[in-house]
Design a protein around this motif. Structure first.
Motif, PDB file in Angstrom:
ATOM      1  N   ALA A 150       4.154 -25.999   2.254  1.00  0.00           N
ATOM      2  CA  ALA A 150       5.118 -24.907   2.316  1.00  0.00           C
ATOM      3  C   ALA A 150       5.760 -24.806   3.692  1.00  0.00           C
ATOM      4  CB  ALA A 150       4.447 -23.588   1.956  1.00  0.00           C
ATOM      5  N   ASP A 151       5.060 -25.272   4.715  1.00  0.00           N
ATOM      6  CA  ASP A 151       5.591 -25.176   6.068  1.00  0.00           C
ATOM      7  C   ASP A 151       6.416 -26.386   6.476  1.00  0.00           C
ATOM      8  OD1 ASP A 151       4.746 -22.666   6.727  1.00  0.00           O
ATOM      9  OD2 ASP A 151       2.756 -23.333   7.382  1.00  0.00           O
ATOM     10  N   ARG A 152       6.398 -27.419   5.623  1.00  0.00           N
ATOM     11  CA  ARG A 152       7.179 -28.610   5.966  1.00  0.00           C
ATOM     12  C   ARG A 152       8.649 -28.407   5.612  1.00  0.00           C
ATOM     13  NH1 ARG A 152       5.894 -33.527   3.070  1.00  0.00           N
ATOM     14  NH2 ARG A 152       4.077 -32.534   2.119  1.00  0.00           N
ATOM     15  N   ARG A 153       9.526 -29.118   6.310  1.00  0.00           N
ATOM     16  CA  ARG A 153      10.949 -29.026   5.954  1.00  0.00           C
ATOM     17  C   ARG A 153      11.188 -29.675   4.594  1.00  0.00           C
ATOM     18  NH1 ARG A 153      14.902 -29.335  11.181  1.00  0.00           N
ATOM     19  NH2 ARG A 153      13.822 -27.681  12.307  1.00  0.00           N
ATOM     20  N   VAL A 154      12.098 -29.072   3.849  1.00  0.00           N
ATOM     21  CA  VAL A 154      12.320 -29.463   2.467  1.00  0.00           C
ATOM     22  C   VAL A 154      12.907 -30.868   2.366  1.00  0.00           C
ATOM     23  CG1 VAL A 154      13.855 -28.911   0.563  1.00  0.00           C
ATOM     24  CG2 VAL A 154      12.428 -27.146   1.548  1.00  0.00           C
ATOM     25  N   GLY A 155      13.550 -31.323   3.455  1.00  0.00           N
ATOM     26  CA  GLY A 155      14.112 -32.679   3.456  1.00  0.00           C
ATOM     27  C   GLY A 155      13.097 -33.733   3.042  1.00  0.00           C
ATOM     28  N   THR A 156      11.786 -33.412   3.220  1.00  0.00           N
ATOM     29  CA  THR A 156      10.756 -34.415   2.916  1.00  0.00           C
ATOM     30  C   THR A 156      10.157 -34.224   1.521  1.00  0.00           C
ATOM     31  OG1 THR A 156       9.033 -32.990   3.824  1.00  0.00           O
ATOM     32  CG2 THR A 156      10.127 -34.478   5.372  1.00  0.00           C
ATOM     33  N   TYR A 157      10.637 -33.235   0.761  1.00  0.00           N
ATOM     34  CA  TYR A 157       9.982 -32.870  -0.513  1.00  0.00           C
ATOM     35  C   TYR A 157      10.297 -33.872  -1.630  1.00  0.00           C
ATOM     36  CZ  TYR A 157       8.348 -28.184   0.750  1.00  0.00           C
ATOM     37  OH  TYR A 157       7.689 -27.122   1.292  1.00  0.00           O
ATOM     38  N   SER A 158       9.331 -34.007  -2.532  1.00  0.00           N
ATOM     39  CA  SER A 158       9.597 -34.773  -3.764  1.00  0.00           C
ATOM     40  C   SER A 158      10.249 -33.828  -4.766  1.00  0.00           C
ATOM     41  CB  SER A 158       8.283 -35.305  -4.336  1.00  0.00           C
ATOM     42  OG  SER A 158       7.535 -34.216  -4.846  1.00  0.00           O
ATOM     43  N   LYS A 159      10.715 -34.416  -5.858  1.00  0.00           N
ATOM     44  CA  LYS A 159      11.377 -33.602  -6.867  1.00  0.00           C
ATOM     45  C   LYS A 159      10.436 -32.548  -7.450  1.00  0.00           C
ATOM     46  CE  LYS A 159      14.339 -34.041 -10.779  1.00  0.00           C
ATOM     47  NZ  LYS A 159      15.101 -34.901 -11.664  1.00  0.00           N
ATOM     48  N   GLY A 160       9.168 -32.986  -7.689  1.00  0.00           N
ATOM     49  CA  GLY A 160       8.197 -32.053  -8.259  1.00  0.00           C
ATOM     50  C   GLY A 160       7.938 -30.869  -7.348  1.00  0.00           C
ATOM     51  N   MET A 161       7.890 -31.122  -6.045  1.00  0.00           N
ATOM     52  CA  MET A 161       7.647 -30.028  -5.104  1.00  0.00           C
ATOM     53  C   MET A 161       8.816 -29.056  -5.110  1.00  0.00           C
ATOM     54  SD  MET A 161       6.181 -32.369  -2.039  1.00  0.00           S
ATOM     55  CE  MET A 161       5.579 -31.140  -0.886  1.00  0.00           C
ATOM     56  N   ARG A 162      10.008 -29.573  -5.256  1.00  0.00           N
ATOM     57  CA  ARG A 162      11.182 -28.701  -5.320  1.00  0.00           C
ATOM     58  C   ARG A 162      11.094 -27.788  -6.547  1.00  0.00           C
ATOM     59  NH1 ARG A 162      15.922 -30.444  -2.752  1.00  0.00           N
ATOM     60  NH2 ARG A 162      15.450 -32.008  -1.184  1.00  0.00           N
ATOM     61  N   GLN A 163      10.668 -28.384  -7.710  1.00  0.00           N
ATOM     62  CA  GLN A 163      10.555 -27.583  -8.929  1.00  0.00           C
ATOM     63  C   GLN A 163       9.571 -26.435  -8.699  1.00  0.00           C
ATOM     64  OE1 GLN A 163      13.183 -28.932 -10.012  1.00  0.00           O
ATOM     65  NE2 GLN A 163      12.646 -29.202 -12.157  1.00  0.00           N
ATOM     66  N   LYS A 164       8.514 -26.726  -7.901  1.00  0.00           N
ATOM     67  CA  LYS A 164       7.517 -25.681  -7.668  1.00  0.00           C
ATOM     68  C   LYS A 164       8.136 -24.520  -6.878  1.00  0.00           C
ATOM     69  CE  LYS A 164       3.669 -28.845  -7.951  1.00  0.00           C
ATOM     70  NZ  LYS A 164       2.783 -29.744  -7.199  1.00  0.00           N
ATOM     71  N   VAL A 165       8.993 -24.862  -5.901  1.00  0.00           N
ATOM     72  CA  VAL A 165       9.665 -23.785  -5.170  1.00  0.00           C
ATOM     73  C   VAL A 165      10.541 -22.984  -6.133  1.00  0.00           C
ATOM     74  CG1 VAL A 165      11.242 -23.234  -3.267  1.00  0.00           C
ATOM     75  CG2 VAL A 165       9.646 -25.128  -3.025  1.00  0.00           C
ATOM     76  N   GLY A 166      11.172 -23.689  -7.097  1.00  0.00           N
ATOM     77  CA  GLY A 166      12.004 -23.014  -8.099  1.00  0.00           C
ATOM     78  C   GLY A 166      11.182 -22.024  -8.905  1.00  0.00           C
ATOM     79  N   ILE A 167      10.002 -22.463  -9.326  1.00  0.00           N
ATOM     80  CA  ILE A 167       9.120 -21.561 -10.093  1.00  0.00           C
ATOM     81  C   ILE A 167       8.717 -20.365  -9.232  1.00  0.00           C
ATOM     82  CG2 ILE A 167       6.831 -21.343 -11.122  1.00  0.00           C
ATOM     83  CD1 ILE A 167       8.270 -23.034 -12.930  1.00  0.00           C
ATOM     84  N   ALA A 168       8.344 -20.649  -8.004  1.00  0.00           N
ATOM     85  CA  ALA A 168       7.932 -19.571  -7.112  1.00  0.00           C
ATOM     86  C   ALA A 168       9.053 -18.567  -6.952  1.00  0.00           C
ATOM     87  CB  ALA A 168       7.537 -20.143  -5.742  1.00  0.00           C
ATOM     88  N   LEU A 169      10.285 -19.061  -6.914  1.00  0.00           N
ATOM     89  CA  LEU A 169      11.434 -18.167  -6.789  1.00  0.00           C
ATOM     90  C   LEU A 169      11.547 -17.278  -8.026  1.00  0.00           C
ATOM     91  CD1 LEU A 169      13.930 -17.221  -5.306  1.00  0.00           C
ATOM     92  CD2 LEU A 169      15.186 -19.146  -6.283  1.00  0.00           C
ATOM     93  N   ALA A 170      11.322 -17.886  -9.221  1.00  0.00           N
ATOM     94  CA  ALA A 170      11.366 -17.088 -10.453  1.00  0.00           C
ATOM     95  C   ALA A 170      10.295 -16.005 -10.398  1.00  0.00           C
ATOM     96  CB  ALA A 170      11.162 -17.997 -11.665  1.00  0.00           C
ATOM     97  N   LEU A 171       9.131 -16.373  -9.863  1.00  0.00           N
ATOM     98  CA  LEU A 171       8.057 -15.382  -9.734  1.00  0.00           C
ATOM     99  C   LEU A 171       8.458 -14.293  -8.747  1.00  0.00           C
ATOM    100  CD1 LEU A 171       4.980 -17.775  -9.505  1.00  0.00           C
ATOM    101  CD2 LEU A 171       5.620 -16.332 -11.445  1.00  0.00           C
ATOM    102  N   ALA A 172       9.069 -14.733  -7.633  1.00  0.00           N
ATOM    103  CA  ALA A 172       9.392 -13.798  -6.561  1.00  0.00           C
ATOM    104  C   ALA A 172      10.413 -12.769  -7.013  1.00  0.00           C
ATOM    105  CB  ALA A 172       9.900 -14.542  -5.342  1.00  0.00           C
ATOM    106  N   THR A 173      11.379 -13.182  -7.795  1.00  0.00           N
ATOM    107  CA  THR A 173      12.422 -12.230  -8.196  1.00  0.00           C
ATOM    108  C   THR A 173      12.000 -11.445  -9.421  1.00  0.00           C
ATOM    109  OG1 THR A 173      13.492 -13.938  -9.513  1.00  0.00           O
ATOM    110  CG2 THR A 173      14.307 -13.631  -7.254  1.00  0.00           C
ATOM    111  N   GLY A 174      10.840 -11.779  -9.982  1.00  0.00           N
ATOM    112  CA  GLY A 174      10.364 -11.062 -11.161  1.00  0.00           C
ATOM    113  C   GLY A 174      11.351 -11.119 -12.309  1.00  0.00           C
ATOM    114  N   ALA A 175      11.969 -12.311 -12.500  1.00  0.00           N
ATOM    115  CA  ALA A 175      13.002 -12.443 -13.523  1.00  0.00           C
ATOM    116  C   ALA A 175      12.420 -12.210 -14.910  1.00  0.00           C
ATOM    117  CB  ALA A 175      13.620 -13.834 -13.429  1.00  0.00           C
TER     118      ALA A 175
END
Lengths: 233, 474, 457
Positions: A125-150
């Protein structure tokens, strides 16, 4: 929760979405199956209000997308095929920024916790996103859905290009969200995942919903056979 | 929300290595040019002070001579440099630095510094003003062209808007963040400027601060115009490549093409008179009167008749003063009217040309900024004219004192009359009163108004560009 | 060759390219017209000066036909020293709007600092510079070339097609340089055409070599920028990155380096102080004035052959003696002054290769005959001519010899002698070789960078 009524969108002389009727309840995972150019992404764009329908309406939790796109968007979360993040920001910074934009500013500890729930370690989570794999990006997407309580989640080919393990983990997360009462619309052509995860499956062809099956209906059947028959019909 | 977007934009820019490199280069150029300019301006001022002192010595030690001969001996006065020339040297290299003050003639300021330099001068000056006028806008364009078009390409735009952010908030937040980035970048340079100004105390200090305020306002407006336009273009174009092409073209037209184009086109329609014609007309004016029907000989003959009548005498020898001295005074007065008329016409024309260029800033804001900047820095033609007019006033006063001395102290027909150091010392050293701040604002007005118009238009465009923001290219 | 043709066709079917070419042609035409009008104005003012001189000479000749004249009646009138109009004025305005092409030389003012008769001009216009052909060629030509050729393969790399092209076994360096040439050629053809057109706008004969060299400078300068475009494409991962890099390099070479060089030159060899020169020469004059009579008698001691009968100095001979003394005092000062300006220019000559834009601009103004060196040669000849005027009249005044009909043929006349052809040719070819070397350097770097391995990475 997600509702489309006679939703229609034309591009020049081509009909991309043709009087689509759809209703997805909380807790449901609806898989929209179709070949390339069938109108899946256009449907999602119409729910997001990025396109204005030529006729019909899309609603999110009763709010008409065309009338108040911003209010409608506030109620949903969107995870595209490739979750786009700012490469010079870390995962947690991205999540912080996006959730603030979604109107849900959260403490840093909370953000880390959300990322952890989505399967991202603190170190990652503390690494810059430039180094992320596709799967890790999807996880941030899920976390965002959780964060906004959609209350509703729109997914556009979320698992394409993920390796089987990442894909499996992603499904697990989805099912958990659905269990918590989120309505999920997932555009995909991944038959395997649709069969595994979806509570309902719709087949879309040239903008028309040509068939719908409940989970029980396809339980014992060969989905691929049904799908290919529908396409050639 | 807008502040959050601005903050992210700010942090993101500073994390961009290429931006940091560009920013560092611009900052170094700003500081280097400022320091070198300070050194050069100080040297020029030192040289002029030394020359002024030497000329004073020449004048005082010229020996005893007829006071009118001293008028012919004359004196050179040197143009003081403006303290803010450190920031913007303006037209200084292209105007004369000294005027020879002598009897009978109003001379033009001579010796352009650019004439004593290499042809490299014509590539332009590396001054803080030029860096702000040309390089910082380029940096803004490179920073901003992808602001929205780039986010569309990378897909983040979909995500941001899917969160319920209003396009207007996004666009304004982006512009605000970029503006803050540029402001922080320029902060050290502004600090150095303020420090230098603070040290330049003295009676001019308050005027300097008011001028510096005008500079700060004009440049802020100019850079804000670039930020707003860049974000607006980025919001309205399909791809970041198109946005970049459009913005670079705007930049090149504004910074490279417009100055020369505007100046050439305007001089075609408002030409400067030819030197030969100008001098011939002035000569004609002196000899035949401004209207061409009042010959000098006749005027002086009338003057002699009237003077004799006034004193009830028939011969000039019987007048209680040296008539030659009075004639000198009268002919200076007549010539003065002609000089005022013709130089006034010439200078009005030059200022009309300058104003037209500033107004052409409607098409390219840099023209308006340049005009305002030079006016505030005290390096435009209005300030040069102020110097020329003051020098001419000094000349007239100086010639008047000498001629009055001749009139009152030389006996008629005494060709051996000589005045001495006591008279020379009565004539003061030329001192240029700085042009009042109010007049500097007046000179800057056209430019400032055009910039204000541009700023409103650019902000309007920015505001409305949000409405053109498309997530999906359809 | 067939690939070149194909690339050219590919390039010309894009509508944007026609827009670029049309805009470029427009700016070229405007630049030529502007420079040509400056040339015409220079011609007109030279003609007027020549007419004035001719008229005055005629009057003097006629007067001398009637009777002998006191030289004072003739010497007081200034002779105009004229720099004839430049050989190729439409190519570059250069320094001709700033430096005087005429000097009025009068026997009484030989030691006064020369003020030069430059035309009245708005200083802001001198500051902005002219929109002449040299401006279009040095400043704008690179922009148009880069606009046409900034995306040689960066866009293909971005979209992924580059990998496919490389998979075909193409040699990227060959392919990209052909592409660059195909895109640059139409622009360069227009530029060369403009140089030729400007070359026809002169009354001067024998300017063929100048035109040819100018065209060569333009082509080599253009090749430098195409090499820069190729080099940039070796690095850039997207079309936008290529445009950014190309634009930044342009700013560096055309805006920053020249002004930086300007500042460095000014700091290393500061322009000498005109103000002090003026004041010093007045001080010298005052000093000489005080010793006037003493000067005259010592002069006659040294030149008994010039001494008038009775060794009596009149006003005129006294003035001349004083003026000579001022000259003696000021000559070393003036030489130092001229020397330090020359030092500046030498430094510029050395460092012009820091940026091909400087080298190209120096070469074009030199070829146009509006550059530093021709004006300098004029100033040197004016100084020499002052000596001629002095040496002609001085003995006549001292001996109180009247001017007669016989003197008409030996009147001092100023005739500008053009610089020896080999000198400007050497300067221009040096500049040309320098630009070519820089172009080659950029091309070699590009070739090194455009290896298939590095591109596919």
């Amino acid at each position: 929760m997600l509702e489309a009524q006679k939703l229609t969108k034309r591009f020049q002389d081509r009909v991309a979405v043709d009087s689509l009727d759809l209703r997805i309840e909380p807790g449901e995972i609806y898989a929209l199956l179709g070949p390339n150019g069938a109108g899946k992404t256009t449907t999602i764009n119409l729910f997001l209000g990025f396109l204005t329908p030529d006729s019909g309406a899309a609603r999110v939790a009763g709010t008409s997308v065309a009338e108040d796109p911003v209010a409608a968007r506030r109620k949903l979360a969107y995870i595209p095929e490739m979750v786009s993040l700012y490469p010079r920001f870390s995962g947690v910074e991205n999540l912080d920024y996006f959730s603030r934009l979604g109107g849900h500013a959260r403490q840093h500890t909370e953000l880390y916790e959300l990322l952890a729930r989505s399967g991202l370690t603190r170190e990652a989570a503390d690494r810059r996103v430039g180094t992320y794999s596709k799967g890790m990006r999807q996880k941030v997407g899920i976390a965002l859905a959780l964060a906004t309580g959609a209350k509703a989640l729109l997914l556009d080919e979320p698992t394409s290009g993920l390796d089987p393990a990442a894909s499996h983990e992603f499904s697990r997360m989805l099912r958990k969200l659905a269990k918590d009462g989120v309505a999920i619309l997932m555009a995909t052509h991944d038959l395997f995942r649709a069969r595994e995860d979806a509570s309902r499956i719709g087949i879309i062809l040239n903008g028309r919903l040509v068939a719908q099956y409940s989970r029980d209906e396809i339980k014992d059947q060969d989905l691929e056979k049904i799908y290919l028959e529908r396409l050639s019909a | 929300m807008i502040l959050g977007i601005a903050r992210k934009e700010f942090v993101d820019a500073w994390r961009d290595g290429r931006f940091r490199l560009g920013a560092a280069l611009v900052l170094v150029l700003l500081l280097v040019s400022g320091l070198l300019a300070r050194q050069q301006v100080a040297r020029a001022q030192g040289e002029r002070d030394a020359a002024t002192a030497l000329e004073r010595k020449n004048w005082l030690e010229q020996g005893d001579k007829n006071s009118h001969s001293a008028g012919h001996y004359g004196v050179n006065v040197f143009k003081p440099t403006s303290p803010l020339a450190v920031f913007d040297r303006g037209i200084e290299p292209f105007v004369g630095t000294s005027v020879f003050l002598e009897a009978h003639r109003q001379n033009q300021a001579a010796f352009l510094p650019a004439q004593d330099a290499t042809a490299m001068r014509r590539f332009g000056e590396l001054s803080a003003a030029v860096a702000l006028q040309m390089l910082v806008p380029l940096l803004i364009v490179l920073l901003a062209f992808g602001a929205l078009a780039g986010e569309r390409e990378s897909g983040t735009l979909r995500q941001i808007l899917s969160l319920g952010v209003r396009p207007r908030q996004l666009v304004l937040g982006k512009a605000l963040g970029l503006g803050a980035t540029v402001a922080v970048l320029l902060l050290p340079a502004a600090g150095v400027m303020a420090f230098l100004l603070a040290r330049a105390a003295g009676p001019e200090a308050t005027g300097l601060w008011a001028r510096a305020g005008g500079l700060a306002l004009s440049y802020s407006a100019y850079l804000a115009i670039f930020v707003a336009l860049s974000v607006a273009v980025s919001a309205s174009t399909r791809t970041s490549r198109t946005a970049l092409t459009i913005l670079l073209s705007i930049w090149a037209l504004n910074c490279i093409v417009a100055p020369r184009l505007a100046s050439d086109v305007i001089h075609q329609s408002l030409p400067t008179p030819k030197l030969a014609e100008f001098e011939a007309e002035m000569q004609k004016g002196v000899m035949e009167g401004l209207d061409g029907h009042d010959p000098r000989n006749k005027r002086l003959a009338d003057f002699q008749r009237d003077t004799l009548a006034k004193h009830g005498k028939t011969r000039v020898e019987d007048l209680p003063f040296n008539f030659q001295g009075l004639v000198m005074l009268e002919s200076e007065r007549i010539a003065g009217e002609v000089f005022d008329f013709h130089f006034g016409k010439l200078w009005d024309r030059i200022q009309a040309q300058d104003r037209a260029v500033a107004l052409a800033g409607v098409g390219a804001p840099m023209l308006a900024l340049r005009s305002a900047s030079m006016a505030f820095a005290g390096t435009d033609f209005a300030h040069h004219r102020h110097f020329a007019v003051s020098a001419e006033q000094h000349r007239r006063e100086f010639v008047r004192v000498l001629n009055e001395d001749l009139m009152n102290n030389a006996r008629p027909g005494d060709h051996r009359y000589a005045a001495g150091r006591a008279l020379w010392e009565q004539l003061p050293v030329f001192r240029l009163e700085p042009l009042p701040v109010h007049d500097a604002w007046g000179a800057a007005r056209a430019g400032v108004l055009v910039l204000a118009g541009w700023l409103l238009a650019a902000l309007g465009t920015l505001f409305f560009s949000a409405g053109r923001l498309r997530v999906v290219n359809a | 060759m067939r690939t070149l043709g194909l690339e050219l066709r590919l390039f010309l079917v894009e509508r944007a390219m026609w827009v670029i070419l049309a805009l470029f042609a427009g700016t070229l035409a405007y630049g030529i017209a502007n420079g040509a009008s400056v040339g015409l104005a220079a011609r007109a003012s030279a003609d007027a000066a020549e007419k004035e001189t001719f008229e005055w000479n005629r009057q003097v000749r006629e007067a001398l036909e009637r009777q002998a004249l006191d030289p004072r009646q003739v010497a007081g009138r200034p002779t105009i020293a004229l720099l004839p109009p430049a050989p190729l004025p439409a190519l570059a305005v250069g320094q001709s709007d700033l430096l005087p092409a005429q000097e009025a030389i009068s026997l009484w003012r030989l030691e006064k600092p020369s003020e030069g008769r430059a035309e009245l001009e708005n200083p802001s216009r001198l500051l902005a510079g002219r929109f002449d052909l040299a401006f279009v060629l040095v400043w704008l030509l690179p922009l148009f070339l880069l606009a046409a050729a900034y995306d040689l393969c960066a866009g293909d790399r971005e979209s992924g097609t580059l990998r496919m092209v490389l998979a075909q076994g193409v040699t990227p360096w060959r392919w990209i340089s052909l592409r660059a040439l195909a895109r640059g050629t139409p622009v360069l053809i227009l530029a060369v055409g403009a140089v030729l057109a400007a070359g026809t706008m002169t009354e001067e004969r024998g300017v063929g070599t100048r035109i040819l060299l100018a065209a060569l400078v333009v082509v080599v300068y253009g090749l430098f920028w195409l090499a820069v475009a190729a080099l940039v494409n070796g690095f850039a991962r997207s079309a936008a990155a290529a445009a950014t890099a190309a634009g930044s390099i342009w700013v560096l070479f055309v805006l920053v380096l020249p002004t930086l060089l300007n500042v460095v030159v000014e700091s290393l060899h500061p322009s000498p102080s005109r103000a002090e020169l003026v004041a010093e020469s007045r001080a010298a004059a005052a000093e000489a004035e005080k010793r006037g009579n003493e000067l005259v008698s010592s002069f006659y001691k040294d030149h008994p052959e010039l001494a008038p009968a009775g060794m009596q100095a009149d006003m005129t001979s006294r003035m001349l003696a004083v003026q000579d003394e001022v000259g003696r005092a000021m000559d070393p000062v003036r030489e130092r002054f001229a020397e330090s300006i020359l030092q500046q220019q030498r430094l510029v000559d050395l460092w012009r290769f820091a940026s091909p834009a400087i080298a190209a601009h120096e070469a074009l103004t030199d070829l146009a005959g509006t550059g530093y060196w021709r004006h300098r040669a004029f100033q040197e000849q004016v100084t020499a001519f002052k000596g001629v005027v002095h040496d002609y009249y001085s003995p006549k005044f001292h001996k109180r010899q009247p001017l007669t009909k016989a003197d008409v043929s030996s009147f001092p006349r100023f005739e500008y002698v053009e610089e020896d052809t080999s000198r400007w040719k050497t300067r221009v070819t040096t500049g040309l070789i320098g630009i070519a070397a820089l172009a080659a350097l950029a091309a070699i770097l590009a070739a090194f960078r455009l290896s298939p391995r590095k591109l596919a990475a």
